[in-house]
Design a protein around this motif. Structure first.
Motif, short mmCIF file in Angstrom:
data_model
loop_
_atom_site.label_atom_id
_atom_site.label_comp_id
_atom_site.label_asym_id
_atom_site.label_seq_id
_atom_site.Cartn_x
_atom_site.Cartn_y
_atom_site.Cartn_z
N TRP A 178 16.49 -9.37 39.62
CA TRP A 178 16.71 -10.04 40.91
C TRP A 178 17.31 -9.14 41.97
O TRP A 178 17.02 -9.30 43.15
CB TRP A 178 17.61 -11.27 40.72
CG TRP A 178 19.03 -11.01 40.35
CD1 TRP A 178 19.56 -10.94 39.09
CD2 TRP A 178 20.13 -10.79 41.24
NE1 TRP A 178 20.90 -10.68 39.14
CE2 TRP A 178 21.28 -10.59 40.45
CE3 TRP A 178 20.25 -10.75 42.63
CZ2 TRP A 178 22.53 -10.33 41.01
CZ3 TRP A 178 21.49 -10.50 43.18
CH2 TRP A 178 22.61 -10.29 42.38
N PHE A 215 10.72 -15.75 38.85
CA PHE A 215 11.98 -15.43 38.17
C PHE A 215 12.85 -16.67 38.02
O PHE A 215 13.35 -16.98 36.93
CB PHE A 215 12.70 -14.34 38.97
CG PHE A 215 14.11 -14.11 38.54
CD1 PHE A 215 14.41 -13.72 37.26
CD2 PHE A 215 15.16 -14.29 39.43
CE1 PHE A 215 15.73 -13.50 36.86
CE2 PHE A 215 16.47 -14.08 39.06
CZ PHE A 215 16.76 -13.69 37.76
N LEU A 216 13.04 -17.40 39.10
CA LEU A 216 13.91 -18.58 39.07
C LEU A 216 13.32 -19.68 38.18
O LEU A 216 14.06 -20.36 37.46
CB LEU A 216 14.14 -19.10 40.49
CG LEU A 216 14.95 -18.18 41.40
CD1 LEU A 216 14.97 -18.72 42.82
CD2 LEU A 216 16.37 -18.02 40.87
N TYR A 256 10.35 -14.06 43.19
CA TYR A 256 11.58 -14.84 43.00
C TYR A 256 11.31 -16.27 42.53
O TYR A 256 12.12 -16.83 41.78
CB TYR A 256 12.44 -14.81 44.26
CG TYR A 256 13.24 -13.53 44.34
CD1 TYR A 256 14.34 -13.33 43.52
CD2 TYR A 256 12.86 -12.51 45.21
CE1 TYR A 256 15.05 -12.14 43.55
CE2 TYR A 256 13.56 -11.32 45.24
CZ TYR A 256 14.66 -11.14 44.41
OH TYR A 256 15.35 -9.95 44.43
#
Length: 238
Positions: free
Chosen positions: A18, A221-222, A218
């Motif tokens: 991140w 990833f989240l 992102y």
């Protein structure tokens, strides 16, 4: 081989997943805005084509990469839905069920968010600006957002069809660790092809693709944390 090894070691640390993309994104955008790279690069591409977007309707860029790319993304999406449905009846796929749910949710969310942002940001395409054959005075994406030009070109929608599949990296990191870097490189290459093709057609600036890439990364990833893929022991494998 050395590049893949370095990539594996870098992305193994949670902070790198991140923090490194965020730092890179901020730095790249600062350079693009500060040096007016979007306009200068588009001007080079426009001049190379004889001061017109000659490739806008070309067979390779329009039919194969743009239209064909859409068909490819739709096919992959339908295959994913098919695999997820099959996981309820095929025992061999049962262990991948949570990951398949993650893939479907992450890819869908990436595509939806980029599409919504295109409507909200009101940024125009290169071919809309007078410098590149259009009617509007040129503005950077930031200036265009503040003035609400009314365009629907930011972030890049076509590139999102590729970058949404960055979720494959997190899926493979959990279930198929040996394929995680291969999936990452493959998706990045496909996104690069989609992005460059659209830039050559005058449909997007470079920054549009950078934003799409970052947004999709992102989200992937989240969502992997939401689906708790990071808790899998497979992620610790070299």
């Amino acid at each position: 081989m050395l590049t893949m090894t370095l990539l594996t070691r870098t992305l193994r640390h949670p902070l790198a997943v991140w923090l490194l993309p965020a730092v890179t994104f901020i730095a790249v955008n600062a350079v693009l805005l500060g040096l007016d790279v979007d306009r200068l690069l588009a001007a080079k591409l426009y001049a190379y084509q004889g001061y017109e977007w000659r490739y806008q309707g070309s067979w390779l860029l329009q039919d194969v990469i743009h239209q064909g790319g859409r068909a490819l993304v739709l096919t992959l999406y339908l295959v994913l839905i098919g695999l997820l449905c099959s996981s309820f009846v095929v025992m061999r796929l049962k262990k991948y069920q949570r990951g398949l749910f993650y893939l479907l949710a992450s890819v869908s969310l990436s595509l939806i968010i980029v599409s919504v942002l295109k409507q909200l940001t009101a940024v125009s395409c290169p071919w809309n600006y007078s410098q590149f054959g259009g009617e509007l005075p040129y503005q950077s994406w930031l200036e265009a957002m503040l003035s609400a030009q009314g365009g629907r070109c930011f972030p890049s929608g076509h590139a999102s069809g590729a970058y949404a599949w960055l979720a494959l990296y997190f899926f493979c990191r959990c279930y198929l660790p040996r394929w995680r870097n291969v999936s990452l490189v493959a998706v990045m290459l496909l996104g690069l092809i989609f992005g460059v093709a659209q830039q050559l057609r005058g449909a997007h600036f470079l920054s549009h693709d950078i934003w799409t890439l970052t947004i999709c990364w992102y989200i992937s990833f989240l969502m992997s944390y939401l689906f708790k893929l990071h808790l899998s022991k497979a992620m610790g494998n070299p």
